[in-house]
Design a protein around this motif. Structure first.
Motif, PDB file in Angstrom:
ATOM      1  N   SER A  35       1.454  -1.132   0.274  1.00 32.22           N
ATOM      2  CA  SER A  35      -0.264   0.369  -0.065  1.00 32.22           C
ATOM      3  C   SER A  35       0.541   1.257   0.240  1.00 32.22           C
ATOM      4  O   SER A  35       1.816   1.391   0.741  1.00 32.22           O
ATOM      5  CB  SER A  35      -0.893   0.127   1.471  1.00 32.22           C
ATOM      6  N   ASP A  36       0.557   2.474  -0.792  1.00 28.70           N
ATOM      7  CA  ASP A  36       1.548   3.594  -0.558  1.00 28.70           C
ATOM      8  C   ASP A  36       1.411   4.018   0.730  1.00 28.70           C
ATOM      9  O   ASP A  36       1.598   5.057   0.687  1.00 28.70           O
ATOM     10  CB  ASP A  36       1.161   4.128  -1.978  1.00 28.70           C
ATOM     11  N   ARG A  37       0.530   3.847   1.748  1.00 27.58           N
ATOM     12  CA  ARG A  37       0.501   4.063   3.024  1.00 27.58           C
ATOM     13  C   ARG A  37       1.520   3.328   3.907  1.00 27.58           C
ATOM     14  O   ARG A  37       2.015   3.161   4.922  1.00 27.58           O
ATOM     15  CB  ARG A  37      -1.077   3.781   3.261  1.00 27.58           C
ATOM     16  N   PHE A  38       2.199   2.711   3.530  1.00 32.39           N
ATOM     17  CA  PHE A  38       2.967   1.442   4.433  1.00 32.39           C
ATOM     18  C   PHE A  38       3.879   1.846   4.063  1.00 32.39           C
ATOM     19  O   PHE A  38       5.045   2.120   3.492  1.00 32.39           O
ATOM     20  CB  PHE A  38       2.792   0.029   3.935  1.00 32.39           C
ATOM     21  N   ARG A  39       4.794   1.785   5.537  1.00 34.70           N
ATOM     22  CA  ARG A  39       6.608   1.476   5.362  1.00 34.70           C
ATOM     23  C   ARG A  39       6.794   0.402   5.312  1.00 34.70           C
ATOM     24  O   ARG A  39       6.891  -0.752   5.963  1.00 34.70           O
ATOM     25  CB  ARG A  39       6.872   2.180   6.858  1.00 34.70           C
ATOM     26  N   LEU A  40       8.236  -0.232   4.802  1.00 35.06           N
ATOM     27  CA  LEU A  40       8.659  -0.787   4.684  1.00 35.06           C
ATOM     28  C   LEU A  40       9.201  -1.786   5.820  1.00 35.06           C
ATOM     29  O   LEU A  40      10.233  -1.383   6.947  1.00 35.06           O
ATOM     30  CB  LEU A  40       9.961  -0.900   3.838  1.00 35.06           C
ATOM     31  N   GLU A  41       8.489  -3.006   7.025  1.00 32.35           N
ATOM     32  CA  GLU A  41       9.022  -3.308   8.223  1.00 32.35           C
ATOM     33  C   GLU A  41       7.810  -4.782   7.666  1.00 32.35           C
ATOM     34  O   GLU A  41       7.068  -4.761   7.080  1.00 32.35           O
ATOM     35  CB  GLU A  41       7.933  -2.461   8.899  1.00 32.35           C
ATOM     36  N   MET A  42       8.244  -5.640   8.818  1.00 30.67           N
ATOM     37  CA  MET A  42       8.091  -7.225   8.270  1.00 30.67           C
ATOM     38  C   MET A  42       7.603  -7.044  10.451  1.00 30.67           C
ATOM     39  O   MET A  42       8.654  -7.112  10.774  1.00 30.67           O
ATOM     40  CB  MET A  42       9.136  -7.903   7.841  1.00 30.67           C
ATOM     41  N   HIS A  43       5.988  -7.602  10.710  1.00 31.21           N
ATOM     42  CA  HIS A  43       5.973  -7.565  11.460  1.00 31.21           C
ATOM     43  C   HIS A  43       6.259  -9.236  11.851  1.00 31.21           C
ATOM     44  O   HIS A  43       5.483 -10.088  11.399  1.00 31.21           O
ATOM     45  CB  HIS A  43       4.554  -7.542  11.141  1.00 31.21           C
ATOM     46  N   ILE A  44       6.343  -9.744  12.683  1.00 26.24           N
ATOM     47  CA  ILE A  44       6.358 -11.048  13.702  1.00 26.24           C
ATOM     48  C   ILE A  44       5.896 -10.957  15.137  1.00 26.24           C
ATOM     49  O   ILE A  44       5.544  -9.903  15.385  1.00 26.24           O
ATOM     50  CB  ILE A  44       8.006 -11.829  13.420  1.00 26.24           C
ATOM     51  N   ASP A  45       5.766 -12.158  15.491  1.00 28.18           N
ATOM     52  CA  ASP A  45       4.755 -12.188  16.793  1.00 28.18           C
ATOM     53  C   ASP A  45       6.510 -12.067  17.891  1.00 28.18           C
ATOM     54  O   ASP A  45       7.051 -12.273  17.275  1.00 28.18           O
ATOM     55  CB  ASP A  45       3.669 -13.142  17.091  1.00 28.18           C
ATOM     56  N   THR A  46       4.835 -12.777  18.993  1.00 28.87           N
ATOM     57  CA  THR A  46       6.277 -13.122  20.265  1.00 28.87           C
ATOM     58  C   THR A  46       7.325 -14.249  19.787  1.00 28.87           C
ATOM     59  O   THR A  46       8.563 -14.281  20.647  1.00 28.87           O
ATOM     60  CB  THR A  46       6.068 -12.103  21.642  1.00 28.87           C
ATOM     61  N   ASP A  47       6.166 -15.059  20.027  1.00 32.44           N
ATOM     62  CA  ASP A  47       6.672 -16.858  19.656  1.00 32.44           C
ATOM     63  C   ASP A  47       7.843 -16.761  18.372  1.00 32.44           C
ATOM     64  O   ASP A  47       9.079 -17.484  18.635  1.00 32.44           O
ATOM     65  CB  ASP A  47       5.337 -17.494  19.399  1.00 32.44           C
ATOM     66  N   GLU A  48       7.203 -16.376  17.487  1.00 31.46           N
ATOM     67  CA  GLU A  48       8.074 -16.053  16.613  1.00 31.46           C
ATOM     68  C   GLU A  48       9.678 -15.137  16.304  1.00 31.46           C
ATOM     69  O   GLU A  48      10.999 -15.798  16.228  1.00 31.46           O
ATOM     70  CB  GLU A  48       7.994 -15.460  14.974  1.00 31.46           C
ATOM     71  N   ALA A  49       9.468 -14.364  17.545  1.00 32.66           N
ATOM     72  CA  ALA A  49      10.800 -13.209  18.239  1.00 32.66           C
ATOM     73  C   ALA A  49      11.383 -14.310  19.410  1.00 32.66           C
ATOM     74  O   ALA A  49      12.564 -14.721  18.888  1.00 32.66           O
ATOM     75  CB  ALA A  49      10.108 -12.538  18.796  1.00 32.66           C
ATOM     76  N   ASN A  50      10.661 -15.218  19.782  1.00 35.44           N
ATOM     77  CA  ASN A  50      11.755 -15.746  20.895  1.00 35.44           C
ATOM     78  C   ASN A  50      12.533 -16.864  20.264  1.00 35.44           C
ATOM     79  O   ASN A  50      13.448 -17.555  20.858  1.00 35.44           O
ATOM     80  CB  ASN A  50      10.662 -15.880  22.077  1.00 35.44           C
ATOM     81  N   ALA A  51      11.696 -17.970  18.942  1.00 35.86           N
ATOM     82  CA  ALA A  51      12.039 -18.669  18.557  1.00 35.86           C
ATOM     83  C   ALA A  51      13.723 -18.576  18.111  1.00 35.86           C
ATOM     84  O   ALA A  51      14.398 -19.339  18.013  1.00 35.86           O
ATOM     85  CB  ALA A  51      11.273 -19.309  17.831  1.00 35.86           C
ATOM     86  N   GLY A  52      13.491 -17.012  17.731  1.00 40.60           N
ATOM     87  CA  GLY A  52      15.053 -17.040  16.643  1.00 40.60           C
ATOM     88  C   GLY A  52      15.792 -15.639  17.772  1.00 40.60           C
ATOM     89  O   GLY A  52      16.639 -15.203  17.071  1.00 40.60           O
ATOM     90  N   PHE A  53      15.540 -15.631  19.036  1.00 38.37           N
ATOM     91  CA  PHE A  53      16.056 -14.297  19.463  1.00 38.37           C
ATOM     92  C   PHE A  53      16.229 -13.249  18.737  1.00 38.37           C
ATOM     93  O   PHE A  53      17.296 -12.931  19.089  1.00 38.37           O
ATOM     94  CB  PHE A  53      17.452 -15.059  19.645  1.00 38.37           C
ATOM     95  N   ILE A  54      14.723 -12.466  18.545  1.00 37.76           N
ATOM     96  CA  ILE A  54      15.119 -11.739  17.421  1.00 37.76           C
ATOM     97  C   ILE A  54      14.874 -10.786  17.762  1.00 37.76           C
ATOM     98  O   ILE A  54      13.624 -10.558  18.818  1.00 37.76           O
ATOM     99  CB  ILE A  54      13.957 -11.725  15.927  1.00 37.76           C
ATOM    100  N   ARG A  55      15.120  -9.112  17.532  1.00 34.44           N
ATOM    101  CA  ARG A  55      14.352  -7.998  18.782  1.00 34.44           C
ATOM    102  C   ARG A  55      13.863  -6.721  17.810  1.00 34.44           C
ATOM    103  O   ARG A  55      14.593  -6.825  16.398  1.00 34.44           O
ATOM    104  CB  ARG A  55      15.667  -7.321  19.386  1.00 34.44           C
ATOM    105  N   SER A  56      12.856  -6.101  17.643  1.00 36.98           N
ATOM    106  CA  SER A  56      12.383  -5.149  17.234  1.00 36.98           C
ATOM    107  C   SER A  56      14.053  -4.914  15.973  1.00 36.98           C
ATOM    108  O   SER A  56      14.671  -3.972  16.977  1.00 36.98           O
ATOM    109  CB  SER A  56      11.788  -4.576  17.618  1.00 36.98           C
ATOM    110  N   GLY A  57      14.101  -4.186  14.988  1.00 42.97           N
ATOM    111  CA  GLY A  57      15.009  -3.452  14.299  1.00 42.97           C
ATOM    112  C   GLY A  57      16.112  -4.493  13.771  1.00 42.97           C
ATOM    113  O   GLY A  57      17.269  -4.000  12.892  1.00 42.97           O
ATOM    114  N   ALA A  58      15.829  -6.088  13.579  1.00 42.11           N
ATOM    115  CA  ALA A  58      16.971  -6.924  13.089  1.00 42.11           C
ATOM    116  C   ALA A  58      16.022  -7.352  11.702  1.00 42.11           C
ATOM    117  O   ALA A  58      15.638  -6.684  11.657  1.00 42.11           O
ATOM    118  CB  ALA A  58      16.277  -8.533  14.217  1.00 42.11           C
ATOM    119  N   PRO A  59      17.714  -7.490  10.807  1.00 41.66           N
ATOM    120  CA  PRO A  59      17.467  -7.148   9.399  1.00 41.66           C
ATOM    121  C   PRO A  59      16.946  -8.872   9.377  1.00 41.66           C
ATOM    122  O   PRO A  59      17.068 -10.091   9.456  1.00 41.66           O
ATOM    123  CB  PRO A  59      18.679  -6.847   8.807  1.00 41.66           C
TER     124      PRO A  59
END
Lengths: 224, 224
Positions: A186-210
């Protein structure tokens, strides 16, 4: 085991239909954002939970333009327990929906389906409790499907279109590839992937990770 | 961001050194088992927590020969909270160690490292509380690295050796590929992949789901 096998065959077929093969030349980074459990409320449910003519107050802007985390929180209740201090996101939406993790869902004893935001029909029933009242809904509780917000220009750069599915690899201490990630353009969107906390904790992923769209590695080509 | 970049470079180098490329011909299924949080206790800590000359009682056998879940549970405490009813696995081990998920760790306010079972040196400090006493340890709390138990014959079939790292794809409603999965070979082992509850919930994975070593898809070959 039988049910699991059927689910898997269905998943396989869906992936073969949907998964996109991204050209190898296109693999820029996508910033990952971790979404904690939250709710979107309709105007009438804001009144039911917080009081007549109540309006949400902004705590902070979210990354997608116009969206904000409010100061308000509510309780989500299920048959086996409840989730306290669940953040309300604003502005109000036409339909009320809540996005929680599988870990949250197990805790409160509900089995919500995995869904794209806004795709509410047939999602799980749940109860919301606020300072001024409670609301029991027949649907609206879901686990968010991992997705990437992007502009039409980004989509062109990545060689994908709205509704495509891709695989995204996120490296770190505990590297992970998330398949069936939905592309939302959408032309309203900014490039960003959204995951939930289970996916984050499974991968030790913090916001800002590439994250990186895996080039030419459509899952449907890996035979079982 | 700087720390994250450094972590990533370190992870990249480690993966290039370690990741194994599995021949495309070898891709049998590996049954996945989900490990909930648990502890292994030394004989002296069993006595400290449950009483003098106490012996663990078997609730059920685990899949790896000789290992069992006991009827006993303990509390794991950290600076921000505690985990109740944590299952004790038997038989006793030389060193006490606890394996919890990242979600658990965030809840109790500890940052344990990701570790192979038994590799305790430098893991996180924690406190155990039992019916007869408590024990505070300077190390032993960890998040388990995903791993595959297999016999020497299985290892030959898969074309891997003890200590190798592979990528495993687990399909289902929410398909996932877990990288840096450790191969552990012993003639006492039965073929089985062990993941924790965060990995399970990120992929909607239940015990018994089939995993598959990704053939010829070493992560170190995917350039960033």
């Amino acid at each position: 085991m039988e049910r699991q096998q059927i689910e898997q065959i269905v998943a396989d077929v869906l992936m073969e239909l949907k998964e996109t093969t991204v050209p190898a030349s296109q693999h820029s980074m996508i910033p990952v954002s971790v979404s904690a459990r939250h709710v979107h409320l309709s105007p009438q449910h804001i009144e039911a939970l917080f009081g007549k003519e109540y309006e949400l107050t902004k705590q902070m802007d979210l990354s997608q333009p116009g969206q904000f985390a409010s100061n308000e929180t509510i309780i989500i209740a299920g048959p086996k327990g409840s989730l306290q201090h669940v953040r309300v996101y604003g502005p109000s939406r036409r339909s009320t929906q809540a996005e929680i993790s599988r870990t949250d869902a197990i805790k409160i004893g509900i089995r919500p389906p995995i869904r794209q935001s806004g795709d509410i029909a047939g999602s799980a029933p749940f109860t919301l409790i606020g300072p001024a009242g409670s609301v029991s809904l027949t649907e609206g509780l879901q686990i968010a499907q991992a997705h990437i917000h992007m502009s039409p220009r980004d989509a062109q750069n990545f060689g994908v279109t709205n509704g495509d599915f891709v695989s995204v690899e996120i490296r770190g201490e505990r590297p992970l590839t998330i398949h069936q990630v939905l592309i939302r353009v959408s032309d309203r969107f900014r490039l960003e992937m959204h995951i939930d906390t289970d996916e984050a904790n499974a991968g030790f992923i913090r916001s800002g990770a590439p994250g990186r769209i895996v080039p030419g590695q459509a899952v449907d080509r890996l035979r079982w």
